[in-house]
Design an enzyme around this catalytic site. Sequence first.
Site, PDB file in Angstrom:
ATOM      1  N   ARG A   1     -30.969  32.798  68.789  1.00 47.82           N
ATOM      2  CA  ARG A   1     -30.890  31.344  68.589  1.00 47.82           C
ATOM      3  C   ARG A   1     -32.282  30.700  68.555  1.00 47.82           C
ATOM      4  NH1 ARG A   1     -25.981  32.589  68.523  1.00 47.82           N
ATOM      5  NH2 ARG A   1     -26.935  33.691  66.831  1.00 47.82           N
TER       6      ARG A   1
ATOM      7  N   SER B   1     -21.943  25.229  70.610  1.00 46.11           N
ATOM      8  CA  SER B   1     -22.311  25.611  71.980  1.00 46.11           C
ATOM      9  C   SER B   1     -23.447  24.728  72.476  1.00 46.11           C
ATOM     10  CB  SER B   1     -22.783  27.069  72.008  1.00 46.11           C
ATOM     11  OG  SER B   1     -21.738  27.898  71.562  1.00 46.11           O
TER      12      SER B   1
ATOM     13  N   GLU C   1     -28.919  24.565  73.687  1.00 45.01           N
ATOM     14  CA  GLU C   1     -29.121  25.172  72.360  1.00 45.01           C
ATOM     15  C   GLU C   1     -29.590  24.139  71.321  1.00 45.01           C
ATOM     16  OE1 GLU C   1     -26.134  28.058  70.834  1.00 45.01           O
ATOM     17  OE2 GLU C   1     -26.194  26.822  69.033  1.00 45.01           O
TER      18      GLU C   1
HETATM   19  C1  LIG Z   1     -18.396  22.646  65.666  1.00 40.63           C
HETATM   20  C2  LIG Z   1     -19.729  23.355  65.624  1.00 40.63           C
HETATM   21  C3  LIG Z   1     -19.784  24.745  65.615  1.00 40.63           C
HETATM   22  C4  LIG Z   1     -21.017  25.417  65.563  1.00 40.63           C
HETATM   23  N1  LIG Z   1     -21.028  26.778  65.554  1.00 40.63           N
HETATM   24  C5  LIG Z   1     -22.207  27.443  65.508  1.00 40.63           C
HETATM   25  C6  LIG Z   1     -22.232  28.872  65.508  1.00 40.63           C
HETATM   26  O1  LIG Z   1     -21.200  29.529  65.513  1.00 40.63           O
HETATM   27  N2  LIG Z   1     -23.435  29.489  65.495  1.00 40.63           N
HETATM   28  C7  LIG Z   1     -24.602  28.786  65.470  1.00 40.63           C
HETATM   29  O2  LIG Z   1     -25.671  29.426  65.458  1.00 40.63           O
HETATM   30  N3  LIG Z   1     -24.610  27.434  65.461  1.00 40.63           N
HETATM   31  C8  LIG Z   1     -23.444  26.746  65.478  1.00 40.63           C
HETATM   32  N4  LIG Z   1     -23.442  25.383  65.490  1.00 40.63           N
HETATM   33  C9  LIG Z   1     -24.712  24.646  65.493  1.00 40.63           C
HETATM   34  C10 LIG Z   1     -25.163  24.146  64.095  1.00 40.63           C
HETATM   35  O3  LIG Z   1     -24.074  24.018  63.226  1.00 40.63           O
HETATM   36  C11 LIG Z   1     -26.187  25.064  63.448  1.00 40.63           C
HETATM   37  O4  LIG Z   1     -27.322  25.190  64.270  1.00 40.63           O
HETATM   38  C12 LIG Z   1     -26.624  24.530  62.070  1.00 40.63           C
HETATM   39  O5  LIG Z   1     -27.437  25.470  61.430  1.00 40.63           O
HETATM   40  C13 LIG Z   1     -27.380  23.207  62.145  1.00 40.63           C
HETATM   41  O6  LIG Z   1     -27.531  22.745  60.825  1.00 40.63           O
HETATM   42  P1  LIG Z   1     -27.707  21.222  60.490  1.00 40.63           P
HETATM   43  O7  LIG Z   1     -27.966  21.125  59.035  1.00 40.63           O
HETATM   44  O8  LIG Z   1     -26.598  20.436  61.014  1.00 40.63           O
HETATM   45  O9  LIG Z   1     -29.055  20.904  61.302  1.00 40.63           O
HETATM   46  P2  LIG Z   1     -29.491  19.492  61.925  1.00 40.63           P
HETATM   47  O10 LIG Z   1     -28.676  19.231  63.131  1.00 40.63           O
HETATM   48  O11 LIG Z   1     -29.538  18.448  60.874  1.00 40.63           O
HETATM   49  O12 LIG Z   1     -30.972  19.845  62.394  1.00 40.63           O
HETATM   50  C14 LIG Z   1     -31.188  20.743  63.474  1.00 40.63           C
HETATM   51  C15 LIG Z   1     -32.697  20.898  63.704  1.00 40.63           C
HETATM   52  O13 LIG Z   1     -33.280  21.544  62.572  1.00 40.63           O
HETATM   53  C16 LIG Z   1     -34.248  20.688  61.959  1.00 40.63           C
HETATM   54  N5  LIG Z   1     -34.088  20.870  60.513  1.00 40.63           N
HETATM   55  C17 LIG Z   1     -32.946  20.729  59.781  1.00 40.63           C
HETATM   56  N6  LIG Z   1     -33.183  21.042  58.494  1.00 40.63           N
HETATM   57  C18 LIG Z   1     -34.500  21.396  58.419  1.00 40.63           C
HETATM   58  C19 LIG Z   1     -35.350  21.824  57.358  1.00 40.63           C
HETATM   59  N7  LIG Z   1     -34.904  21.958  56.116  1.00 40.63           N
HETATM   60  N8  LIG Z   1     -36.640  22.116  57.645  1.00 40.63           N
HETATM   61  C20 LIG Z   1     -37.126  21.989  58.904  1.00 40.63           C
HETATM   62  N9  LIG Z   1     -36.370  21.589  59.946  1.00 40.63           N
HETATM   63  C21 LIG Z   1     -35.067  21.284  59.697  1.00 40.63           C
HETATM   64  C22 LIG Z   1     -33.923  19.282  62.425  1.00 40.63           C
HETATM   65  O14 LIG Z   1     -35.080  18.439  62.398  1.00 40.63           O
HETATM   66  C23 LIG Z   1     -33.431  19.557  63.830  1.00 40.63           C
HETATM   67  O15 LIG Z   1     -34.529  19.739  64.696  1.00 40.63           O
HETATM   68  C24 LIG Z   1     -22.217  24.666  65.539  1.00 40.63           C
HETATM   69  C25 LIG Z   1     -22.157  23.264  65.547  1.00 40.63           C
HETATM   70  C26 LIG Z   1     -20.930  22.612  65.581  1.00 40.63           C
HETATM   71  C27 LIG Z   1     -20.890  21.106  65.586  1.00 40.63           C
END
Ligand SMILES: Cc1cc2nc3c(=O)[nH]c(=O)nc-3n(C[C@H](O)[C@H](O)[C@H](O)COP(=O)(O)OP(=O)(O)OC[C@H]3O[C@@H](n4cnc5c(N)ncnc54)[C@H](O)[C@@H]3O)c2cc1C
Length: 346
Positions: free
Chosen positions: A168, A245, A338
């Site tokens: 992670r 998580s 996380e």
């Molecule tokens: C219901 C649910 C289930 C989930 N299950 C999992 C799972 O099974 N496994 C897992 O690993 N995660 C899980 N997650 C967490 C999450 O979905 C992942 O970490 C996902 O990759 C985040 O993507 P996002 O586009 O929403 O990122 P955001 O929340 O928009 O951003 C997260 C971070 O990354 C940065 N960021 C985003 N895009 C970029 C970019 N292009 N360049 C640089 N920085 C950037 C942002 O500034 C922020 O700091 C879950 C979340 C939810 C709500």
Amino acid sequence: MTDTPSAPERFLSAYTTLRLGGPAGTVTTAVHTDEAVGAVQSAAAAGRRLLVLAGGSNVVIGDDGFDGEVLLLRTRGVEVVGEDASGVLVRVAAGEPWDDFVAYAVTSGLSGVECLSGIPGAAGSTPIQNVGAYGQEVAHTIAAVHAYDRQAGAIRVMTPEECGFGYRTSVFKHDDRYLVTAVDFRLSRSGESAPIRYAELARSLGAEAGDRVPLRQARDTVLKLRAGKGMVLDPEDRDTWSVGSFFTNPVVPAGLLAGIGEAPHWPAGEGLVKLPAAWLIEHAGFPKGFAGDGVAISGKHTLALTNRGSGTTAALLDLARTIRDGVRARYGVELHPEPVLVGCEL
Ligand SMILES: Cc1cc2nc3c(=O)[nH]c(=O)nc-3n(C[C@H](O)[C@H](O)[C@H](O)COP(=O)(O)OP(=O)(O)OC[C@H]3O[C@@H](n4cnc5c(N)ncnc54)[C@H](O)[C@@H]3O)c2cc1C
């Protein structure tokens, strides 16, 4: 680029899966990579703070919001850029919804990301914390990450080694040096999944660990398992108003196990073991549904802290502190969040 400075869009709760987060200074949307890079460059030149948000599914934003520019990344595109004996190279734009890409791979007979079905957020966010589930993580298939490097002032193509992937985490997490613009995945041309590694998934598939199953069957089974745990977004189901998580599974010295008794654990390198945070939380006295003020542990998964509709970030963090302190008092183990915390701390 579109400027959207007025309410309600200025409130970042509109862009997070927790539906929490106060106002931003400004909100802009980039649909092309050069717009996104331009926004990063002009914010840097003007000395403005900039927060990149894609799916908003891994951020906890304070109730006071973010006093700077928020860039919503909405770039799209999936393109096969090469194929050889080692596999098919697929380039995915950073803003592409992750699960749309997984669905495309499964439909196209490309194997390697099927067990990551149903994870919210964008493709470009997956390297940030080396997204993983059900025995797969993106580090297994990422061939390269294209990123704008604020220090170099140029786009770099980074190898998996340069990305520093771990459990992670990666060089991208908690560091705003890079804007990920696209990710190259190397997938296998096959109608069958990668070998199933996760016992619960193997059981649900009626397979043995190490077996391969049809891609569609792997995807459908993962989606079903995830939905049962509130881990697939559903606006009607507040158990999914979360960041997934909230805590990572702690890695501790094996010597600590003596004080923890019957906790399940896995080897995690020389003298270290990984413990399931969900087990520690439940056994420290925090069951599913355990509630705070407008927030609660999900009714379906102990690791998901949820907004029940009237929650605030302050209340969510109070609940997280109660759980973290309770686990520390009971087991002497420190839980770490996380998601990325913005304008707030645990
Ligand atoms: C219901 C649910 C289930 C989930 N299950 C999992 C799972 O099974 N496994 C897992 O690993 N995660 C899980 N997650 C967490 C999450 O979905 C992942 O970490 C996902 O990759 C985040 O993507 P996002 O586009 O929403 O990122 P955001 O929340 O928009 O951003 C997260 C971070 O990354 C940065 N960021 C985003 N895009 C970029 C970019 N292009 N360049 C640089 N920085 C950037 C942002 O500034 C922020 O700091 C879950 C979340 C939810 C709500």
